[in-house]
Write a protein that holds these residues in place. Sequence first.
Motif, PDB file in Angstrom:
ATOM      1  N   ALA A 180      -4.437  -0.234  34.071  1.00 44.46           N
ATOM      2  CA  ALA A 180      -4.604  -0.133  32.623  1.00 44.46           C
ATOM      3  C   ALA A 180      -4.321  -1.488  31.993  1.00 44.46           C
ATOM      4  O   ALA A 180      -3.535  -2.286  32.518  1.00 44.46           O
ATOM      5  N   VAL A 181      -4.984  -1.762  30.848  1.00 47.43           N
ATOM      6  CA  VAL A 181      -4.769  -3.050  30.191  1.00 47.43           C
ATOM      7  C   VAL A 181      -3.730  -2.956  29.070  1.00 47.43           C
ATOM      8  O   VAL A 181      -3.189  -3.964  28.635  1.00 47.43           O
ATOM      9  N   ASP A 182      -3.450  -1.703  28.592  1.00 53.44           N
ATOM     10  CA  ASP A 182      -2.458  -1.549  27.532  1.00 53.44           C
ATOM     11  C   ASP A 182      -2.071  -0.079  27.412  1.00 53.44           C
ATOM     12  O   ASP A 182      -2.608   0.788  28.110  1.00 53.44           O
ATOM     13  N   PHE A 183      -1.148   0.204  26.467  1.00 52.97           N
ATOM     14  CA  PHE A 183      -0.526   1.521  26.343  1.00 52.97           C
ATOM     15  C   PHE A 183      -0.322   1.809  24.848  1.00 52.97           C
ATOM     16  O   PHE A 183       0.224   0.984  24.128  1.00 52.97           O
ATOM     17  N   SER A 194      -8.685  -6.602  21.320  1.00 54.00           N
ATOM     18  CA  SER A 194      -8.189  -7.500  22.372  1.00 54.00           C
ATOM     19  C   SER A 194      -8.735  -7.095  23.730  1.00 54.00           C
ATOM     20  O   SER A 194      -9.144  -7.938  24.538  1.00 54.00           O
ATOM     21  N   ALA A 195      -8.740  -5.775  23.962  1.00 52.76           N
ATOM     22  CA  ALA A 195      -9.269  -5.270  25.228  1.00 52.76           C
ATOM     23  C   ALA A 195     -10.759  -5.572  25.353  1.00 52.76           C
ATOM     24  O   ALA A 195     -11.266  -5.895  26.434  1.00 52.76           O
ATOM     25  N   TYR A 196     -11.486  -5.470  24.228  1.00 56.59           N
ATOM     26  CA  TYR A 196     -12.921  -5.763  24.241  1.00 56.59           C
ATOM     27  C   TYR A 196     -13.164  -7.249  24.532  1.00 56.59           C
ATOM     28  O   TYR A 196     -14.069  -7.602  25.299  1.00 56.59           O
ATOM     29  N   SER A 197     -12.345  -8.104  23.940  1.00 56.82           N
ATOM     30  CA  SER A 197     -12.478  -9.542  24.201  1.00 56.82           C
ATOM     31  C   SER A 197     -12.239  -9.852  25.669  1.00 56.82           C
ATOM     32  O   SER A 197     -12.943 -10.676  26.282  1.00 56.82           O
ATOM     33  N   LEU A 198     -11.238  -9.182  26.264  1.00 62.89           N
ATOM     34  CA  LEU A 198     -10.944  -9.363  27.684  1.00 62.89           C
ATOM     35  C   LEU A 198     -12.127  -8.918  28.532  1.00 62.89           C
ATOM     36  O   LEU A 198     -12.552  -9.610  29.453  1.00 62.89           O
TER      37      LEU A 198
END
Length: 454
Positions: free
Chosen positions: A103-106, A122-126
Amino acid sequence: MLDGKILVIDDNKSVLSALEILLQFEFKTVDSISNPNQISTYPKLKDYDIILLDMNFSAGVNSGNEGLYWLKEVKKMAPAISVIMMTAYGAVDLAVKALKEGAVDFILKPWNNDRLITTLKSAYSLRKSQKEVKELKEKESNLKQVINQNKNYIIGNSTALNFVLNLARKVAKTDVNILITGENGTGKELIARELHRISARKNEVFIAVDMGSISESLFESELFGHIKGSFTDAKEDRVGKFEAANGGTLFLDEIGNLSLQTQAKLLSAIQNKIVVRVGSNKPVSVDIRLICATNCDLDKMVADGLFREDLLYRINTIRMEIPPLRERDNDVLILADFYLKRFAAKYGKQGLRINQAAYDNFLSHSWPGNIRELVHAVERAVILADGNVLKPADFLLNEKNVISFETGPDTLEEMERLMINKALNQNNGNYSAAAEQLGISRQTLYNKLKKSNT
């Protein structure tokens, strides 16, 4: 609005509705499913950029194990997707487990809208960056394959050639510097490419540089690169050949043509494995396998003060001498047949063959121009052939490439090529002497040779 695709997976339909309403103005596509069992059959799952995944789906269960299970399943099917976990029961150890599983975040429920949107962006940018890196790597891989394509072949089975090939197999797996010597036209670059092809760097780029065609004023720019504005014509930053070959093989042909001043600059780059672009003071580390080649007697040049002894030691860990064609037994016949088929197909003259008298002539000829001379002799014979059988007279080996005007070349380009061949033959392959005889500079001769692939 971002051009992203979001998939929300949660058993609470109120949560799904709220997220769809919130995110529809932030992302181009927002889809949702309420049953995680649909994940395995969900169409085009890999096309999504982000998945918002709940941690708990069964009533009364808040361990987060269900979410971790489905996280693993998602990563199996679509490993590149960014997954963000959601739960109403926050625990540090649960968050750590989720991150370890990919997972990239919570996110905690109830969420803060601004924080949720920031997290998703942020997740989309990654995800976007990862896509771009993957595409660049694929392009780089394809480019390396194109650059490394070599349509020429090492042909022959003579003892002299096999000795060279056996030595190549022994040293190719190492990173030692190699010096390839031999007369003009013997195939030194082919051997260099073969060394690269069977080396540990075979999947990286092979960069060949003809040192004889680079003027002294452009030496540093060509080899080490330059930055914009460093000199009059430097309209943009440029990577030099050392940087371009980083990770792969750098082949420096005709290294004996360098002046003492440029030799010193080359020695510094080889010793330190660092280059500095013209106009910059920033050192750039390079990792290359260096192969050099020359038809000059570098040992004699060192004795005459024309070549640096320390540079010779650097490039000469292993020396490979390529035998001239006259010392390769029947390889000349094998090569003649190979090029006959190639040029017959190229010029639409199928059915051509070489008679025994011509073969005998090949074996007795000294081939001062080596394979290059053979290639042009065969090509010329194919072009001018009137019948299906090629005889000694068709190859003009004893006439030193002189053709009468009755049978002679139809174009100025062909005449120029014949004159160059004649000059090279008369001067035993010495480029400087041939250029002087033709009344042109050595660099002009190089340029004409490259243009005609002579």
